[in-house]
Design a protein around this motif. Structure first.
Motif, short mmCIF file in Angstrom:
data_model
loop_
_atom_site.label_atom_id
_atom_site.label_comp_id
_atom_site.label_asym_id
_atom_site.label_seq_id
_atom_site.Cartn_x
_atom_site.Cartn_y
_atom_site.Cartn_z
N ALA A 65 -2.85 -13.22 -11.11
CA ALA A 65 -2.74 -13.18 -12.63
C ALA A 65 -3.98 -14.00 -13.29
O ALA A 65 -4.49 -13.55 -13.89
CB ALA A 65 -1.58 -13.58 -13.23
N PRO A 66 -4.01 -15.37 -12.96
CA PRO A 66 -5.16 -16.22 -13.65
C PRO A 66 -6.67 -15.84 -13.51
O PRO A 66 -7.50 -15.91 -14.06
CB PRO A 66 -4.97 -17.57 -13.15
CG PRO A 66 -3.70 -17.58 -12.29
CD PRO A 66 -3.33 -16.09 -12.16
N PHE A 76 8.93 -15.91 -15.16
CA PHE A 76 8.40 -17.13 -14.47
C PHE A 76 8.47 -18.24 -15.45
O PHE A 76 8.32 -18.16 -16.89
CB PHE A 76 7.27 -17.02 -13.82
CG PHE A 76 6.97 -16.14 -12.80
CD1 PHE A 76 7.07 -17.02 -11.47
CD2 PHE A 76 6.72 -14.74 -12.88
CE1 PHE A 76 7.02 -15.94 -10.37
CE2 PHE A 76 6.82 -13.90 -11.69
CZ PHE A 76 6.82 -14.56 -10.49
N PRO A 77 8.74 -19.53 -15.08
CA PRO A 77 8.46 -20.62 -16.11
C PRO A 77 6.97 -20.84 -16.70
O PRO A 77 6.07 -20.13 -15.91
CB PRO A 77 8.87 -21.92 -15.23
CG PRO A 77 8.75 -21.39 -13.81
CD PRO A 77 8.86 -19.78 -13.84
N PRO A 78 6.73 -21.28 -17.61
CA PRO A 78 5.31 -21.32 -18.01
C PRO A 78 4.43 -22.24 -17.13
O PRO A 78 4.96 -23.03 -16.41
CB PRO A 78 5.57 -22.31 -19.52
CG PRO A 78 6.83 -21.91 -19.85
CD PRO A 78 7.68 -21.69 -18.65
N ARG A 79 3.41 -21.56 -16.98
CA ARG A 79 2.53 -22.39 -16.10
C ARG A 79 1.97 -23.77 -16.84
O ARG A 79 2.06 -24.16 -17.99
CB ARG A 79 1.00 -21.57 -16.03
CG ARG A 79 1.18 -20.35 -15.06
CD ARG A 79 -0.22 -19.68 -15.19
NE ARG A 79 -0.19 -18.52 -14.34
CZ ARG A 79 -0.35 -18.50 -12.89
NH1 ARG A 79 -0.56 -19.56 -12.39
NH2 ARG A 79 -0.25 -17.35 -12.21
N LYS A 80 1.84 -24.60 -15.91
CA LYS A 80 1.46 -26.22 -16.20
C LYS A 80 0.01 -26.10 -16.61
O LYS A 80 -0.87 -25.38 -15.85
CB LYS A 80 1.75 -27.01 -15.05
CG LYS A 80 3.13 -27.41 -14.72
CD LYS A 80 3.52 -28.21 -13.71
CE LYS A 80 4.86 -28.74 -13.46
NZ LYS A 80 4.91 -29.50 -12.03
N PRO A 81 -0.30 -26.70 -17.96
CA PRO A 81 -1.73 -26.75 -18.06
C PRO A 81 -2.65 -27.63 -17.05
O PRO A 81 -2.13 -28.59 -16.70
CB PRO A 81 -1.63 -27.52 -19.53
CG PRO A 81 -0.58 -28.13 -19.51
CD PRO A 81 0.51 -27.10 -18.67
N LYS A 82 -3.68 -27.05 -16.73
CA LYS A 82 -4.57 -27.71 -15.91
C LYS A 82 -4.87 -28.96 -16.50
O LYS A 82 -5.59 -29.16 -17.58
CB LYS A 82 -5.75 -26.73 -15.63
CG LYS A 82 -5.43 -25.30 -14.80
CD LYS A 82 -6.73 -24.67 -14.47
CE LYS A 82 -6.35 -23.46 -13.64
NZ LYS A 82 -7.66 -22.51 -13.38
N ALA A 83 -5.15 -30.00 -15.61
CA ALA A 83 -5.64 -31.25 -16.01
C ALA A 83 -7.07 -31.22 -16.19
O ALA A 83 -7.69 -30.66 -15.34
CB ALA A 83 -5.06 -32.40 -14.85
#
Length: 295
Positions: free
Chosen positions: A258-259, A271-278
């Protein structure tokens, strides 16, 4: 005069008795002895008569099951595994459990993503409009938004979203009978695996045009770039006719595809929300330590 009436009554009675005897023997000759298990199987079915099993109704499905003597290739989508287990008990055979399916709309050409370019003023049915033109957005593969699928659904599992102009599947009501699949003249609906925890990943587009014309009519169309294919480690994604497709049997729900999609045509559901990229910040060069001085 009286004798005439008596003779007439006797004659008609004789004809009636003769006809009854003939009909009795004809009925005995051609009678069909029905397997009593058909009634038992029919009683185990939900009685929806939706045709999702591929038969004309529950009675015809029960007859088909008893005649086949096996449940291979047969399934009641409304009753699911519970109903098939009851039927198997009636027939004294084993029922294989099947993963539940759900209807999925493979188009995201909403009013915002695929702006209106023309106004349709004909009969309000998708079947008619499909044969007439490509649609108000200009996409010849997109949803026409006239609701044939909603009309076809007997379980109130579909409604039209006035904001997006697209049909919405009510997940807890959909029984995967396939009525919407048959009703959609563009084949936009698909029955896919419901997935663990109702999680699914699929390409929300069926446009087979090349990238430029597809993107011209819809901002979120699949442009056939193939980036999702390259990133999939399970060979679950194929690219054919400028369109990516995710095989739900092979997909492991890893979410890597998907990304990669530049048009956000790949949808992830539940799905749970994706964690923001550090954020990666460049480390400042360390200052050299002061040289020690000997006293």
């Amino acid at each position: 005069m009286d004798n005439v009436i008596v003779y007439a009554v006797i004659s008609l009675s004789a004809i009636g008795v003769t006809a009854a005897v003939v009909l009795y023997f004809v009925a005995q000759k051609f009678k069909v002895i029905e397997d009593p298990r058909i009634d038992d199987v029919e009683a185990a079915l939900p009685g929806a008569n939706c045709g999702g099993c591929g038969f004309a109704g529950c009675r015809a499905f029960a007859e088909g099951i008893v005649k086949a003597g096996t449940l291979e290739g047969l399934n009641c989508p409304v009753g699911g595994n519970t109903t098939m287990a009851e039927i198997a008990k009636v027939l004294g055979i084993e029922a294989e459990e099947k993963d539940p399916l759900i209807a999925v709309l493979r188009c995201n050409g909403s009013c915002e993503n695929a702006p209106q370019k023309m106004k349709y003023d004909g009969p309000a049915t998708c079947a008619f409009a499909h044969n007439l033109y490509s649609g108000e957005s200009g996409c010849p593969f997109g949803c026409l938004g006239l609701g044939d699928c909603v009309v076809s659904c007997k379980f109130d599992a579909l409604y039209m979203d006035e904001k997006t102009g697209l049909p919405v599947v009510v997940e807890d009501k959909c029984v995967a009978c396939g009525a919407c699949v048959k009703a959609c003249p563009r084949g936009i609906f698909e029955l896919r695996l419901k997935g663990k925890k109702d999680r699914r990943i699929y390409v929300c587009c069926i446009n087979e045009e090349k990238g430029a014309p597809a993107k011209k009519n819809c901002e979120v169309a699949c442009i056939g770039c193939g980036k999702c294919v390259k990133v999939c480690a399970f060979d679950a994604i194929t690219l054919e006719n400028n369109l990516a497709y995710i095989d739900d049997e092979k997909c492991k729900l890893c979410r890597k595809c998907a990304p990669e999609c530049p048009t956000n045509a790949i949808h992830e559901l539940n799905f749970p929300p994706r964690k923001p990229k550090a954020e990666v910040t460049a480390e400042a060069p360390k200052e050299p330590a002061p040289a020690e001085t000997k006293s």
